[in-house]
Write a protein that holds these residues in place. Structure first.
Motif, PDB file in Angstrom:
ATOM      1  N   GLY A  24      14.516 -80.358  53.185  1.00 37.93           N
ATOM      2  CA  GLY A  24      14.675 -79.254  53.975  1.00 37.93           C
ATOM      3  C   GLY A  24      14.689 -77.722  53.199  1.00 37.93           C
ATOM      4  N   THR A  25      15.200 -77.999  52.127  1.00 38.21           N
ATOM      5  CA  THR A  25      15.101 -76.775  51.124  1.00 38.21           C
ATOM      6  C   THR A  25      14.842 -77.334  49.694  1.00 38.21           C
ATOM      7  OG1 THR A  25      16.836 -75.480  52.211  1.00 38.21           O
ATOM      8  CG2 THR A  25      16.386 -74.914  49.998  1.00 38.21           C
ATOM      9  N   THR A  26      13.980 -76.823  49.202  1.00 34.39           N
ATOM     10  CA  THR A  26      13.567 -77.136  47.717  1.00 34.39           C
ATOM     11  C   THR A  26      14.094 -76.095  46.655  1.00 34.39           C
ATOM     12  OG1 THR A  26      12.175 -79.020  48.131  1.00 34.39           O
ATOM     13  CG2 THR A  26      11.906 -77.935  45.933  1.00 34.39           C
ATOM     14  N   LEU A  27      14.795 -76.063  45.838  1.00 31.24           N
ATOM     15  CA  LEU A  27      14.962 -75.171  44.662  1.00 31.24           C
ATOM     16  C   LEU A  27      14.214 -75.534  43.623  1.00 31.24           C
ATOM     17  CD1 LEU A  27      18.934 -74.924  45.065  1.00 31.24           C
ATOM     18  CD2 LEU A  27      17.175 -73.656  46.402  1.00 31.24           C
ATOM     19  N   VAL A  28      13.554 -74.606  42.910  1.00 36.30           N
ATOM     20  CA  VAL A  28      12.699 -74.510  41.741  1.00 36.30           C
ATOM     21  C   VAL A  28      13.371 -73.692  41.007  1.00 36.30           C
ATOM     22  CG1 VAL A  28      10.406 -75.285  40.562  1.00 36.30           C
ATOM     23  CG2 VAL A  28      10.988 -75.705  43.133  1.00 36.30           C
ATOM     24  N   LEU A 122      12.057 -74.848  53.219  1.00 36.18           N
ATOM     25  CA  LEU A 122      12.098 -73.763  52.427  1.00 36.18           C
ATOM     26  C   LEU A 122      11.901 -74.043  50.880  1.00 36.18           C
ATOM     27  CD1 LEU A 122      15.676 -72.044  53.571  1.00 36.18           C
ATOM     28  CD2 LEU A 122      13.257 -71.321  54.067  1.00 36.18           C
ATOM     29  N   LEU A 123      10.979 -73.377  50.184  1.00 36.70           N
ATOM     30  CA  LEU A 123      10.678 -73.624  48.723  1.00 36.70           C
ATOM     31  C   LEU A 123      11.035 -72.250  48.120  1.00 36.70           C
ATOM     32  CD1 LEU A 123       7.106 -75.184  49.548  1.00 36.70           C
ATOM     33  CD2 LEU A 123       9.191 -76.494  49.201  1.00 36.70           C
ATOM     34  N   LEU A 124      12.313 -72.386  47.430  1.00 39.23           N
ATOM     35  CA  LEU A 124      12.517 -71.062  46.755  1.00 39.23           C
ATOM     36  C   LEU A 124      12.559 -71.382  45.357  1.00 39.23           C
ATOM     37  CD1 LEU A 124      15.955 -71.074  48.766  1.00 39.23           C
ATOM     38  CD2 LEU A 124      13.667 -69.852  49.300  1.00 39.23           C
ATOM     39  N   VAL A 125      11.865 -70.448  44.637  1.00 39.38           N
ATOM     40  CA  VAL A 125      11.425 -70.547  43.272  1.00 39.38           C
ATOM     41  C   VAL A 125      12.173 -69.226  42.604  1.00 39.38           C
ATOM     42  CG1 VAL A 125       9.734 -70.516  41.667  1.00 39.38           C
ATOM     43  CG2 VAL A 125       9.402 -71.551  43.601  1.00 39.38           C
ATOM     44  N   ASP A 132      25.345 -71.450  44.167  1.00 41.28           N
ATOM     45  CA  ASP A 132      26.068 -71.829  43.196  1.00 41.28           C
ATOM     46  C   ASP A 132      26.523 -73.308  43.472  1.00 41.28           C
ATOM     47  OD1 ASP A 132      28.178 -72.102  45.374  1.00 41.28           O
ATOM     48  OD2 ASP A 132      28.745 -70.081  44.945  1.00 41.28           O
ATOM     49  N   GLY A 133      27.564 -74.004  42.645  1.00 44.16           N
ATOM     50  CA  GLY A 133      27.438 -75.338  42.517  1.00 44.16           C
ATOM     51  C   GLY A 133      28.281 -75.769  44.123  1.00 44.16           C
ATOM     52  N   ASN A 134      29.474 -74.903  44.584  1.00 46.48           N
ATOM     53  CA  ASN A 134      29.892 -75.101  45.880  1.00 46.48           C
ATOM     54  C   ASN A 134      28.968 -75.279  46.838  1.00 46.48           C
ATOM     55  OD1 ASN A 134      32.280 -75.151  44.617  1.00 46.48           O
ATOM     56  ND2 ASN A 134      32.821 -73.219  44.864  1.00 46.48           N
ATOM     57  N   ARG A 135      27.778 -74.228  47.027  1.00 47.37           N
ATOM     58  CA  ARG A 135      26.939 -74.320  48.046  1.00 47.37           C
ATOM     59  C   ARG A 135      26.003 -75.570  47.720  1.00 47.37           C
ATOM     60  NH1 ARG A 135      25.205 -68.046  49.424  1.00 47.37           N
ATOM     61  NH2 ARG A 135      27.042 -67.714  50.276  1.00 47.37           N
ATOM     62  N   LEU A 136      25.671 -75.903  46.672  1.00 46.31           N
ATOM     63  CA  LEU A 136      24.946 -76.986  46.379  1.00 46.31           C
ATOM     64  C   LEU A 136      25.488 -78.250  47.053  1.00 46.31           C
ATOM     65  CD1 LEU A 136      23.436 -76.323  43.083  1.00 46.31           C
ATOM     66  CD2 LEU A 136      21.974 -76.484  44.818  1.00 46.31           C
ATOM     67  N   LEU A 137      26.953 -78.417  46.744  1.00 50.37           N
ATOM     68  CA  LEU A 137      27.629 -79.522  47.076  1.00 50.37           C
ATOM     69  C   LEU A 137      27.673 -79.588  48.734  1.00 50.37           C
ATOM     70  CD1 LEU A 137      30.738 -79.634  44.778  1.00 50.37           C
ATOM     71  CD2 LEU A 137      29.045 -81.380  44.949  1.00 50.37           C
ATOM     72  N   GLU A 138      27.675 -78.365  49.434  1.00 58.18           N
ATOM     73  CA  GLU A 138      27.983 -78.555  50.853  1.00 58.18           C
ATOM     74  C   GLU A 138      26.763 -78.591  51.468  1.00 58.18           C
ATOM     75  OE1 GLU A 138      29.009 -75.061  54.185  1.00 58.18           O
ATOM     76  OE2 GLU A 138      29.710 -74.529  51.908  1.00 58.18           O
ATOM     77  N   LYS A 142      20.521 -82.326  51.780  1.00 60.32           N
ATOM     78  CA  LYS A 142      19.371 -81.290  52.545  1.00 60.32           C
ATOM     79  C   LYS A 142      18.803 -80.493  51.494  1.00 60.32           C
ATOM     80  CE  LYS A 142      22.217 -80.444  56.663  1.00 60.32           C
ATOM     81  NZ  LYS A 142      23.134 -79.415  57.331  1.00 60.32           N
ATOM     82  N   VAL A 143      19.101 -80.499  50.231  1.00 56.64           N
ATOM     83  CA  VAL A 143      18.414 -79.452  49.132  1.00 56.64           C
ATOM     84  C   VAL A 143      17.848 -80.719  47.952  1.00 56.64           C
ATOM     85  CG1 VAL A 143      20.694 -79.274  48.092  1.00 56.64           C
ATOM     86  CG2 VAL A 143      18.772 -77.892  47.663  1.00 56.64           C
ATOM     87  N   PHE A 144      16.600 -80.268  47.522  1.00 56.57           N
ATOM     88  CA  PHE A 144      16.092 -81.188  46.589  1.00 56.57           C
ATOM     89  C   PHE A 144      16.014 -80.251  45.296  1.00 56.57           C
ATOM     90  CE2 PHE A 144      12.031 -82.476  44.440  1.00 56.57           C
ATOM     91  CZ  PHE A 144      12.626 -83.693  44.049  1.00 56.57           C
ATOM     92  N   CYS A 145      16.256 -80.478  44.109  1.00 58.60           N
ATOM     93  CA  CYS A 145      16.306 -79.514  43.026  1.00 58.60           C
ATOM     94  C   CYS A 145      15.482 -79.986  42.027  1.00 58.60           C
ATOM     95  CB  CYS A 145      17.725 -79.159  42.442  1.00 58.60           C
ATOM     96  SG  CYS A 145      18.835 -78.618  43.641  1.00 58.60           S
ATOM     97  N   LEU A 146      14.498 -78.872  41.533  1.00 57.48           N
ATOM     98  CA  LEU A 146      13.703 -79.370  40.297  1.00 57.48           C
ATOM     99  C   LEU A 146      14.014 -78.139  39.281  1.00 57.48           C
ATOM    100  CD1 LEU A 146      10.193 -79.745  41.986  1.00 57.48           C
ATOM    101  CD2 LEU A 146      11.614 -81.552  41.049  1.00 57.48           C
ATOM    102  N   ASP A 147      14.201 -78.741  38.058  1.00 50.21           N
ATOM    103  CA  ASP A 147      14.530 -77.676  36.883  1.00 50.21           C
ATOM    104  C   ASP A 147      13.336 -77.814  35.752  1.00 50.21           C
ATOM    105  OD1 ASP A 147      15.187 -80.037  35.801  1.00 50.21           O
ATOM    106  OD2 ASP A 147      17.328 -79.588  35.824  1.00 50.21           O
ATOM    107  N   LYS A 148      13.742 -77.378  34.627  1.00 55.60           N
ATOM    108  CA  LYS A 148      12.916 -77.258  33.592  1.00 55.60           C
ATOM    109  C   LYS A 148      12.510 -78.791  33.120  1.00 55.60           C
ATOM    110  CE  LYS A 148      16.027 -76.077  29.917  1.00 55.60           C
ATOM    111  NZ  LYS A 148      16.464 -75.214  28.855  1.00 55.60           N
ATOM    112  N   HIS A 149      13.626 -79.450  33.320  1.00 52.59           N
ATOM    113  CA  HIS A 149      13.418 -80.845  32.722  1.00 52.59           C
ATOM    114  C   HIS A 149      12.385 -81.671  33.602  1.00 52.59           C
ATOM    115  CE1 HIS A 149      16.505 -80.187  30.015  1.00 52.59           C
ATOM    116  NE2 HIS A 149      17.353 -79.623  30.986  1.00 52.59           N
ATOM    117  N   ASP A 150      12.528 -81.450  34.670  1.00 52.96           N
ATOM    118  CA  ASP A 150      11.574 -82.042  35.833  1.00 52.96           C
ATOM    119  C   ASP A 150      10.003 -81.670  35.415  1.00 52.96           C
ATOM    120  OD1 ASP A 150      13.453 -83.653  37.256  1.00 52.96           O
ATOM    121  OD2 ASP A 150      14.166 -81.710  38.120  1.00 52.96           O
TER     122      ASP A 150
END
Length: 170
Positions: A24-28, A122-125, A132-138, A142-150
């Protein structure tokens, strides 16, 4: 002949990008130079080829008011509501969120993410943390995260890329 401007997406990165269809939401989130925008654009071009609706909104440092105007324009002129009512997948790509220092915008995006509209992706870059961490846990699954390691090329991927560019690694 050296082809240094070639775009290269390894099988691993393509598989990660395919996950954007189910989230539903991806954070890059990664520093400049990791290809965040290019990777998401690559994914979205594939979605458009399949007939999916794509909304793009870039934050050019114009502030929250410009963001909200862009939201209104995007949602009105692309008939987002109609697409969602017809249960058509819609991808909303918001780039460069790090340029926007507005807790209200982040609260809005979090509320959309939490609501979990079935066909809104939602694709948020950003270069910096979005939720923040609490929101990610909540948000949980529903959220997929990509970071520099990915996004960073692994050793074998780097060798493949350099070979395609006509270079040899020493």
């Amino acid at each position: 002949m050296k082809r240094l401007n070639n775009l290269y997406y390894s099988k691993r990165i393509k598989e990660l990008l395919a996950e954007l269809q189910t989230a539903g939401t991806t954070l890059v989130v990664a520093p400049m130079g990791y290809g965040k925008t290019l990777a998401v654009q690559y994914f979205l071009q594939e979605q458009e080829r399949c007939g999916k609706k794509v909304l793009r909104q870039s934050i050019y440092g114009a502030g929250a008011e410009a963001f909200w105007q862009g939201v209104c324009h995007s949602w009105q002129n692309t008939e987002l509501g109609a697409a969602l009512l017809q249960q058509e997948p819609v991808y909303w790509f918001i780039d460069d969120l790090h340029l926007l220092e507005s807790s209200e915008v982040i609260d809005f995006l979090f509320a959309l993410s939490k609501a979990g509209f079935a066909d809104l992706h939602l694709l948020l870059v950003s270069r910096g943390q979005i939720f923040d961490g609490n929101r990610l846990l909540e948000l949980g699954r529903k959220v997929f995260c990509l970071d520099k390691h990915d996004l960073a090329l692994q050793r074998d991927e780097l060798a493949e890329y350099s070979s395609r560019c006509g270079l040899q690694l020493t």
